[in-house]
Write a protein that holds these residues in place. Structure first.
Motif, mmCIF file in Angstrom:
data_model
loop_
_atom_site.group_PDB
_atom_site.id
_atom_site.type_symbol
_atom_site.label_atom_id
_atom_site.label_comp_id
_atom_site.label_asym_id
_atom_site.label_seq_id
_atom_site.Cartn_x
_atom_site.Cartn_y
_atom_site.Cartn_z
ATOM 1 N N HIS A 156 34.098 30.428 33.485
ATOM 2 C CA HIS A 156 34.582 31.774 32.856
ATOM 3 C C HIS A 156 33.457 32.715 33.191
ATOM 4 N N THR A 157 32.297 31.977 33.564
ATOM 5 C CA THR A 157 31.273 33.179 34.204
ATOM 6 C C THR A 157 31.699 33.580 35.384
ATOM 7 N N GLN A 158 32.203 33.196 36.129
ATOM 8 C CA GLN A 158 32.677 33.494 37.499
ATOM 9 C C GLN A 158 33.956 34.335 37.284
ATOM 10 N N ALA A 159 34.701 34.248 36.456
ATOM 11 C CA ALA A 159 36.020 35.135 36.081
ATOM 12 C C ALA A 159 35.394 36.409 35.558
ATOM 13 N N ALA A 160 34.259 36.312 34.843
ATOM 14 C CA ALA A 160 33.748 37.460 34.266
ATOM 15 C C ALA A 160 33.342 38.690 35.154
ATOM 16 N N PHE A 161 32.795 38.270 36.391
ATOM 17 C CA PHE A 161 32.496 38.981 37.465
ATOM 18 C C PHE A 161 33.803 39.623 37.982
ATOM 19 N N ASP A 162 34.948 38.884 38.357
ATOM 20 C CA ASP A 162 36.124 39.450 38.548
ATOM 21 C C ASP A 162 36.562 40.576 37.605
ATOM 22 N N LEU A 163 36.459 40.219 36.417
ATOM 23 C CA LEU A 163 37.045 41.156 35.439
ATOM 24 C C LEU A 163 36.250 42.426 35.351
ATOM 25 N N ALA A 164 34.797 42.337 35.904
ATOM 26 C CA ALA A 164 33.985 43.518 35.779
ATOM 27 C C ALA A 164 34.317 44.246 36.785
ATOM 28 N N TRP A 165 34.353 43.735 38.049
ATOM 29 C CA TRP A 165 34.421 44.461 39.290
ATOM 30 C C TRP A 165 35.754 45.184 39.299
ATOM 31 N N SER A 166 36.810 44.534 38.740
ATOM 32 C CA SER A 166 37.962 44.935 38.713
ATOM 33 C C SER A 166 38.090 46.342 37.758
ATOM 34 N N TYR A 167 37.339 46.162 36.735
ATOM 35 C CA TYR A 167 37.329 47.262 35.636
ATOM 36 C C TYR A 167 36.646 48.248 36.316
ATOM 37 N N GLY A 381 30.489 29.216 42.184
ATOM 38 C CA GLY A 381 31.433 29.495 43.374
ATOM 39 C C GLY A 381 30.650 29.662 44.551
ATOM 40 N N GLN A 382 31.418 29.820 45.484
ATOM 41 C CA GLN A 382 30.672 30.094 46.994
ATOM 42 C C GLN A 382 29.638 31.094 46.854
ATOM 43 N N PRO A 383 28.142 30.835 47.163
ATOM 44 C CA PRO A 383 27.308 31.857 47.028
ATOM 45 C C PRO A 383 27.626 33.059 47.814
ATOM 46 N N GLN A 384 27.332 34.013 47.247
ATOM 47 C CA GLN A 384 27.708 35.638 47.725
ATOM 48 C C GLN A 384 26.938 35.735 48.904
ATOM 49 N N ARG A 385 27.780 35.980 50.187
ATOM 50 C CA ARG A 385 27.362 36.157 51.446
ATOM 51 C C ARG A 385 27.060 37.595 51.932
ATOM 52 N N SER A 386 27.340 38.478 50.982
ATOM 53 C CA SER A 386 26.984 40.062 51.612
ATOM 54 C C SER A 386 27.514 40.887 50.248
ATOM 55 N N VAL A 387 26.975 42.001 50.157
ATOM 56 C CA VAL A 387 27.065 42.860 48.946
ATOM 57 C C VAL A 387 28.406 43.051 48.897
ATOM 58 N N LEU A 388 29.156 43.034 47.669
ATOM 59 C CA LEU A 388 30.545 43.109 47.532
ATOM 60 C C LEU A 388 31.077 44.715 47.710
ATOM 61 N N PRO A 389 31.925 45.060 48.526
ATOM 62 C CA PRO A 389 32.495 46.681 48.467
ATOM 63 C C PRO A 389 33.552 46.831 47.412
ATOM 64 N N ILE A 390 33.133 47.105 46.314
ATOM 65 C CA ILE A 390 34.115 46.945 45.195
ATOM 66 C C ILE A 390 35.362 47.623 45.310
ATOM 67 N N LEU A 391 35.470 48.698 45.831
ATOM 68 C CA LEU A 391 36.664 49.525 46.068
ATOM 69 C C LEU A 391 37.696 49.002 47.047
ATOM 70 N N ALA A 392 37.003 48.160 48.021
ATOM 71 C CA ALA A 392 37.716 47.224 48.915
ATOM 72 C C ALA A 392 38.354 46.211 48.692
ATOM 73 N N ALA A 393 37.545 45.576 47.567
ATOM 74 C CA ALA A 393 37.978 44.176 47.242
ATOM 75 C C ALA A 393 38.879 44.181 45.972
ATOM 76 N N TYR A 394 38.854 45.401 45.345
ATOM 77 C CA TYR A 394 39.732 45.175 43.850
ATOM 78 C C TYR A 394 40.332 46.639 43.872
#
Length: 394
Positions: A156-167, A381-394
């Motif tokens: 659920h904590t992992q899913a919270a990031f997906d929810l936040a980035w998408s929002y 989850g898989q440790p973050q490997r780079s800064v997430l480009p939010i608009l490219a990923a969601y």
């Protein structure tokens, strides 16, 4: 539940003659938990567990039944002189005795017994050592149930990031800047919907706010997020269960299609420090090496120092995780304290190095659990490997 056999086995393993547990009005919460107390008592008590033989307890005449749920003999005192005589009787024949004490106050998480009481016990002729590793065994070690509860929380904590980035992406594309508190509230609602609880809302920091390790957005003064902003989210929660234990994770993102080199450069240094700490733990347990919290901190800190950013890494590398986010086991620390407690099987801790600049800050946090066989598990989850480009990923 208090387990005398387990305590005496641990004392023998650690080469100690006894463990002297003391409390006055709840000052030593560690003693209360080890002894299974649900509330503090108004008068001082001592409970001495020898490595072999029968425990001995010392209680006040006003509360003579204070420790009656525990095994062993009992002495009742009234006057302070009788208290001191009683302590001498408790420790008679013992050499090295553990108490909730840390030399030079080096570890305040363990130092729960006041200096005067330590002096009184020393005057009986015993050598007092820290009970830090003992406390871990009975306070920080997880059951199999707790490991499974952590894995459930982790989903659920992992899913919270997906929810936040998408929002954030959705609002940015709609040209409706979203506030830090708004994202914070979204995550808290997600926790509520999934039977999660936490003692404090997550950190959601934009730009300079991400450079404050303990930033707490406030309604009315939080920042809005726009395209081109850097965002850090640090969140922690556990399943709402009496034995629930926390998942505590931090990730970073950039509101855009492509991450500028300014952010990615710092992130890669932090990620390398994180991975160096994880490797230090894995290698030690694979080799059967005894490992202390400060040694893992050194592994991460050296990477950041060698890159020229040592002064911008302003906190320890990690903390113990349990029923509280900051648990009572070994921390990954050789900065704020020199944590010389051993990393024990069936304990969990965070690895979260960071670099905090005036313009922005980067932290990457995962959780590490060492199982009973010494296998090291990294959750989040898989440790973050780079800064997430939010608009490219969601």
């Amino acid at each position: 539940m208090f387990d005398l056999t387990a305590v005496q086995s641990a004392l023998q393993e650690f080469g100690l003659d006894g463990w002297l547990l003391y409390d006055f009005r709840g000052a030593n919460v560690l003693a209360q938990r080890v002894l299974g107390l649900t509330e503090p008592f108004s008068r001082r008590f001592f409970y001495c567990i020898p490595a072999q033989g029968e425990p001995r307890r010392l209680v006040h005449r006003i509360e003579p039944g204070a420790l009656d749920h525990l095994p062993g003999s009992k002495t009742v005192y009234l006057r302070w002189q009788e208290l001191e005589e009683g302590v001498a009787q408790l420790t008679a024949g013992l050499g090295k005795v553990a108490m909730e004490y840390s030399p030079q106050g080096g570890n305040p998480y363990v130092s729960r017994v006041d200096a005067g009481t330590i002096e009184m016990v020393r005057n009986t002729g015993v050598e007092i050592v820290s009970s830090g590793d003992l406390v871990q065994l009975f306070e920080a070690v997880w059951t199999e149930e707790q490991w499974q509860l952590h894995l459930e929380a982790d989903k659920h904590t992992q899913a919270a990031f997906d929810l936040a980035w998408s929002y954030i992406a959705e609002k940015t594309r709609s040209d409706r800047p979203v506030g830090e508190v708004e994202v914070q509230d979204l995550i808290m609602q997600h926790f509520h919907n999934n039977n999660m609880t936490t003692y404090h809302p997550p950190i959601v920091g934009v730009g300079p706010h991400s450079g404050d390790p303990h930033y707490a957005p406030q309604v009315g003064s939080d920042s809005r997020m726009h395209q081109g902003d850097f965002v850090l989210i640090d969140l922690w929660a556990k399943i709402d269960h009496p034995n629930g234990v926390y998942s505590d994770l931090t990730k970073v993102g950039f509101i855009g299609e492509e991450v500028p080199e300014t952010y990615e450069k710092i992130f890669q240094i932090v990620a390398a420090a994180r991975d160096a700490a994880i490797d230090r733990v894995k290698n030690a347990f694979a080799a059967g090496e005894e490992l202390r919290g400060w040694q893992v901190d050194d592994a991460a800190r050296q990477v950041i120092t060698d890159a020229g950013y040592g002064e911008y890494f302003r906190h320890r590398t990690g903390h113990n995780i349990g029923r509280e986010t900051h648990g009572n086991g070994a921390n990954i620390d050789n900065l704020e304290t020199r944590d010389d407690r051993r990393l024990l099987p069936r304990t969990c801790f965070s690895i979260e190095p960071g670099i905090y600049l005036p313009e922005f800050g980067v932290r990457s946090e995962v959780d590490v659990f060492i199982d009973a066989a010494g296998t090291v598990h990294v959750t989040g989850g898989q440790p973050q490997r780079s800064v997430l480009p939010i608009l490219a990923a969601y």
